[in-house]
Motif scaffolding. Structure first.
Motif, short mmCIF file in Angstrom:
data_model
loop_
_atom_site.label_atom_id
_atom_site.label_comp_id
_atom_site.label_asym_id
_atom_site.label_seq_id
_atom_site.Cartn_x
_atom_site.Cartn_y
_atom_site.Cartn_z
N HIS A 1 0.85 -1.18 0.00
CA HIS A 1 0.00 0.00 0.00
C HIS A 1 0.90 1.24 0.00
CE1 HIS A 1 -3.01 2.89 0.98
NE2 HIS A 1 -3.96 1.98 0.95
N LEU A 2 0.66 2.14 -0.96
CA LEU A 2 1.60 3.26 -1.13
C LEU A 2 1.59 4.20 0.05
CD1 LEU A 2 1.07 3.80 -4.90
CD2 LEU A 2 3.21 3.30 -3.77
N LEU A 3 0.44 4.37 0.70
CA LEU A 3 0.41 5.27 1.85
C LEU A 3 1.25 4.68 2.98
CD1 LEU A 3 -1.04 7.94 2.52
CD2 LEU A 3 -2.55 6.59 3.95
N ARG A 4 1.16 3.39 3.15
CA ARG A 4 1.96 2.76 4.21
C ARG A 4 3.45 2.80 3.86
NH1 ARG A 4 -0.28 -2.80 6.11
NH2 ARG A 4 0.84 -2.33 8.02
N ARG A 5 3.76 2.73 2.57
CA ARG A 5 5.18 2.85 2.19
C ARG A 5 5.68 4.26 2.45
NH1 ARG A 5 6.70 -0.17 -3.25
NH2 ARG A 5 8.69 -0.37 -2.20
N LEU A 6 4.80 5.25 2.27
CA LEU A 6 5.21 6.62 2.59
C LEU A 6 5.46 6.76 4.09
CD1 LEU A 6 2.99 8.94 0.39
CD2 LEU A 6 5.43 8.53 0.21
N LEU A 7 4.59 6.14 4.91
CA LEU A 7 4.80 6.14 6.36
C LEU A 7 6.16 5.50 6.68
CD1 LEU A 7 1.35 5.01 7.77
CD2 LEU A 7 2.38 7.26 7.95
N ALA A 8 6.41 4.35 6.05
CA ALA A 8 7.66 3.65 6.33
C ALA A 8 8.86 4.51 5.93
CB ALA A 8 7.70 2.33 5.57
N PHE A 9 8.73 5.22 4.80
CA PHE A 9 9.82 6.10 4.38
C PHE A 9 10.07 7.19 5.42
CE2 PHE A 9 10.20 10.42 2.71
CZ PHE A 9 11.55 10.40 2.43
N ASN A 10 8.98 7.76 5.96
CA ASN A 10 9.15 8.81 6.96
C ASN A 10 9.85 8.28 8.21
OD1 ASN A 10 8.11 11.55 6.38
ND2 ASN A 10 6.37 10.37 5.64
#
Lengths: 481, 227
Positions: free
Chosen positions: B152-161
Motif C-alpha cells: 500500500h503506497l500510503l503505508r510505504r510513505l509512512l515507512a519512508f518517513n
C-alpha cells in the motif's frame, strides 16, 4: 575566501525566478523565451572565459552554518552546458505546447520545475560541502520527479511514483553516508574532509552508502529499473533535460567524492567499472529489444551512462598520463552525450508526434516525409555510437588509449561491444523508417523551431568532438590533483 | 547509564514506530506517525536543540502528518481511499532479496557505529546521544522492513518517513546537535515533507484514475491504463 559574487548568484537564481514568472503567465512564443533566457548561457560562457584567471572559491555564512562553494573550469563548463540545455528545452517546450494538447495547468507547472532543476544543478556544480550538495541533489530530484508527472496519465503517475520512492530511499542512503562521515571526521566541507579523512572502514562504509544512493539516482545497473518506464510517458522536453543532465549530476557527485575520500580504493573502483560495463551491455541489449522509440532512447541512456563508470578504475591508482586521459574522456563523453541525448529525445519526440505512432513499426515512410527529424536522429546517433568526428568518438578514443596504457584490457572489450550494440539499435530505427511499402500514413506538421533546436544540439555534439581541445584546456589544470 | 527519561523516550519511539508500521487501519497508522514525530521533537529537546524540536513538530507532525491524514479524508471529486489496507504482503519468493537489503543496510550502519563508538556501544549505552543513535538503527530496521514488505503506497510513505527519522536520530546521536547536523536534518525534514505531499497527491490521482493503491500492477507495459 569571499561570499558568492553577485553574477554567480544571479546565474543560480535566474532560472528559478524566470520559471516562477513563466508559471504566472506561460509563454506562447519561442522568440520571447529566447530573448529572456539567452543572457543566461552568455553569462555562463563569460564565467567560463573568466575562469582562466584561476578557480574561485568562497564561503557563505547562514547563522551558525557555513556553506562552501568553488568554481573551477569543470564547474563552469558544466554550468554552461546546463544553461544551454535549459534554453534548448525551454524553446522546445514552447513549440511542443503548440503542437500537442497539453493541460493548461500542467504546462504552467513545467516552468517553475524547470527553473528549480536549473538551480539544483547549478548548486551541485559549485558545491564544495556535503550540505550544499544535499540541498542541490534533493532540489534537482524533486523537480525531476515533478516534471515526469506532468502528463497526468495513469502510466505517468505510477512510473512517477516508482521514481519518487526510489529517489527518496536513495536520498536517505546518501544522508546515512553523510551521517557516518560527519560522525567520524566532524566536518562537511570537501576540502577539510579530504585533508582529515583516512580511508578506514567507516569512510569506506560511508562512501559505499553514498555510492549506492547516487547509483540509484543515476540509474546504473542494477538500480536502473525506474528509468525506462518514466521516460516512456514523459513529455519530450522533460525527457531531454532529464536524460541529458539529471542522471549525470549524481555521477558527477560520486566521482567527486570518490576521488576525494577513497582515491586509492582499487577494488571498489573496479567494482564500479564492472557495474558500468554491465550497464553498457544490458542497456544496449534492452535498447535492441525495445518496442517503443522513447524506450529505446531511454535504454540507450542507461548504456551510455555505463561508459562514464569506466572512469573509476582508470582513475584509481593509475599513472598520471592514464588518469589525465580518462579524466578528459569522462567529461567529453558527459558533455557530448548530454547534447546528443537531448537531441535524440527531441528528434524521437518529433517523429512520434508527427506520425502519431508509439512503436518503431509506426515510423514507416518517415525517411521521405520527415527527412529533417530523421537526419537529426542520425546525427545524434553518430555521437551515441562514437563515430568520428563526434565527441563520443573523442571520448572513446581517449578511453581506449587509457585502457591500453593501463593494461586494463576488459574495458577495451566493453567499448567495442557497446559500440556494436549501439550501432545495432540505431540501425533498427533507421531500417523501420526507410520501409516504404505501406499505405501512405498521415503526418502532422510540426513547428520548424522544434526540428531546428534538435538539429542544433546534434550538431553541437559533433562540433564538440572537432573542437574538444578548448574545453579540455579548461579542464586540465583544475581537474587533477 | 543514560538518564531514565532517555530510556523512556527511546522505548516510546520504538513502540510508536512499531504501531505506525503494523497498523492496517490507515487513519490510526497516520495518527501513529503524528505521535512519533512529536516524540522525535521531545528527543531533540532532550539533546538540547529546541529550534530543531520546533521544526520537527511543525514540519514532521503538523504538515507531513496532516498531509497524510488529509489524503485519507479525501477531497472534492476524488474518491476516498479504503480506510483499511487489505493488500497482501509481498510474496515469499522475494524474501531473500529483501532480507539481503535490510541486513546489509543495518549491518553497514552497525559496523560503522561500533567502529566509531567503540565496543562499549554493545553494552547498555552510557549517554543519551549513544542511546538515541542505537534507537535510530532499530527504527531504520523497522522502517526498511515495512518499506520493502508492504505494498500500500500510503503505508510505504509512512515507512519512508520512519526510515528517515531513524537516519536523523543516528546522525544526531553520532555527531551531536551541532549546526551542521541541524542543517542536514532541517533539509531532510523539508524533503520528507515535499516527498510525502507529492506521493500523497499522486496516490489520490492514481486511485481516482486507475483504482490502484499499489505499484505492483504497474508494469512498464502499462497494464494500469485506466478507462
Amino acid at each position: 575566501m569571499s561570499p558568492l559574487p553577485l553574477h554567480l548568484l544571479w546565474l543560480l537564481l535566474a532560472p528559478l525566478a524566470l520559471g516562477l514568472l513563466a508559471w504566472a503567465s506561460p509563454p506562447r512564443h519561442s522568440g520571447l523565451v529566447l530573448l529572456v533566457v539567452l543572457p543566461l548561457p552568455l553569462m555562463a560562457l563569460w564565467l567560463l572565459l573568466g575562469i582562466e584567471a584561476g578557480p574561485m572559491a568562497g564561503r557563505l555564512t547562514l547563522g551558525p552554518l557555513t556553506l562552501h562553494w568553488r568554481l573551477d573550469g569543470l564547474a563552469a563548463l558544466l554550468g554552461l552546458l546546463t544553461q544551454l540545455l535549459l534554453l534548448a528545452s525551454a524553446l522546445y517546450a514552447v513549440g511542443y505546447a503548440r503542437a500537442t494538447i497539453l493541460g493548461r495547468r500542467a504546462y504552467a507547472w513545467l516552468w517553475p520545475l524547470l527553473g528549480g532543476l536549473g538551480l539544483g544543478l547549478g548548486l551541485i556544480w559549485i558545491a564544495a560541502d556535503l550540505l550544499l550538495l544535499y540541498v542541490g541533489l534533493e532540489l534537482m530530484g524533486l523537480c525531476a520527479v515533478g516534471m515526469m508527472l506532468l502528463p497526468g496519465s495513469a502510466e505517468a503517475l505510477s512510473a512517477g511514483l516508482r521514481y519518487l520512492l526510489f529517489a527518496l530511499v536513495g536520498s536517505l542512503t546518501w544522508l546515512l553516508g553523510i551521517a557516518l562521515l560527519l560522525g567520524a571526521w566532524g566536518r562537511l566541507d570537501l576540502a577539510g574532509l579530504g585533508a582529515v579523512a583516512q580511508p578506514d572502514p567507516v569512510t569506506q562504509i560511508a562512501v559505499a552508502l553514498l555510492a549506492s544512493g547516487l547509483l540509484l539516482k543515476a540509474a546504473i545497473v542494477p538500480l536502473h529499473s525506474w528509468l525506462a518506464p518514466v521516460h516512456g510517458s514523459a513529455w519530450t522536453p522533460v525527457s531531454a533535460i532529464h536524460g541529458a543532465l539529471v542522471v549525470k549530476a549524481s555521477f558527477f557527485i560520486l566521482l567527486l567524492l570518490w576521488r576525494l575520500l577513497l582515491p586509492e580504493a582499487i577494488a571498489g573502483a573496479w567494482a564500479l567499472g564492472v557495474l558500468g560495463s554491465l550497464a553498457v551491455l544490458w542497456g544496449g541489449v534492452q535498447a535492441c529489444r525495445a518496442a517503443g522509440l522513447k524506450q529505446l532512447v531511454a535504454w540507450s541512456t542507461i548504456g551510455q551512462l555505463g561508459y562514464l563508470m569506466l572512469a573509476f578504475p582508470l582513475l584509481a591508482g593509475t599513472s598520471a598520463g592514464v588518469a589525465a586521459m580518462a579524466w578528459q574522456a569522462t567529461w567529453v563523453q558527459l558533455a557530448g552525450h548530454a547534447l546528443a541525448k537531448a537531441a535524440m529525445f527531441m528528434a524521437a519526440g518529433n517523429l512520434l508526434l508527427s506520425t502519431g505512432a508509439q512503436r518503431l513499426e509506426g515510423l514507416t515512410g518517415t525517411s521521405r516525409r520527415l527527412p529533417l527529424s530523421l537526419m537529426t536522429f542520425g546525427l545524434a546517433a553518430v555521437t551515441i555510437m562514437g563515430l568520428p568526428p563526434s565527441a563520443g568518438f573523442t571520448a572513446k578514443w581517449l578511453w581506449l588509449q587509457a585502457s591500453l596504457a593501463a593494461g586494463q584490457w576488459p574495458w577495451v572489450l566493453v567499448l567495442a561491444l557497446g559500440t556494436l550494440l549501439s550501432a545495432a539499435y540505431v540501425f533498427r530505427v533507421l531500417r523501420c523508417s526507410f520501409v516504404e511499402d505501406v499505405p501512405e500514413p498521415v503526418f502532422r506538421e510540426l513547428p520548424l523551431a522544434m526540428e531546428l533546436i534538435a538539429l542544433a544540439l546534434a550538431l553541437a555534439a559533433i562540433g564538440l568532438g572537432l573542437a574538444a581541445a578548448w574545453p579540455l584546456a579548461a579542464l586540465a589544470p583544475a581537474g587533477l590533483p | 547509564m543514560a538518564p531514565i527519561e532517555a530510556w523512556g523516550l527511546a522505548g516510546l519511539l520504538l513502540l510508536t514506530a512499531g504501531f505506525c508500521l503494523l497498523q492496517r487501519h490507515l487513519w490510526r497508522a497516520c495518527l501513529g506517525l503524528v505521535a512519533f514525530a512529536l516524540l522525535m521533537a521531545l528527543a531533540w529537546l532532550l539533546l538540547g536543540a529546541p529550534w530543531l524540536a520546533l521544526a520537527e513538530a511543525l514540519l514532521g507532525a503538523l504538515l507531513t502528518g496532516g498531509t497524510l491524514l488529509w489524503t485519507l479524508r479525501g477531497r472534492g471529486a476524488l474518491p476516498r481511499l479504503a480506510p483499511v489496507d487489505e493488500t497482501p504482503q509481498r510474496a515469499r519468493s522475494t524474501a531473500p532479496l529483501r532480507w539481503l537489503l535490510i541486513l546489509s543496510w543495518l549491518g553497514l550502519a552497525g559496523i560503522a557505529l561500533i567502529w566509531l563508538l567503540g565496543v562499549d556501544a554493545l553494552t547498555p549505552p552510557a549517554s543519551a546521544t549513544t542511546l538515541l543513535a542505537a534507537t535510530g538503527v532499530l527504527i531504520m530496521g523497522l522502517g526498511l522492513w515495512a518499506f520493502t514488505i508492504q505494498r500500500h503506497l500510503l503505508r510505504r510513505l509512512l515507512a519512508f518517513n520512519l526510515l528517515g527519522s531513524g537516519v536523523f536520530l543516528l546522525l544526531a546521536g553520532l555527531a551531536g546537535p551541532v549546526a551542521e547536523v541541524r542543517g542536514l536534518i532541517l533539509v531532510g525534514l523539508v524533503v520528507a515533507l515535499l516527498g510525502s505531499i507529492l506521493g500523497a497527491v499522486l496516490l489520490l490521482r492514481l486511485h481516482a484514475q486507475a483504482g490502484q493503491i499499489t505499484l505492483s500492477g504497474a508494469s512498464p507495459a502499462g497494464s494500469g491504463s485506466g478507462p
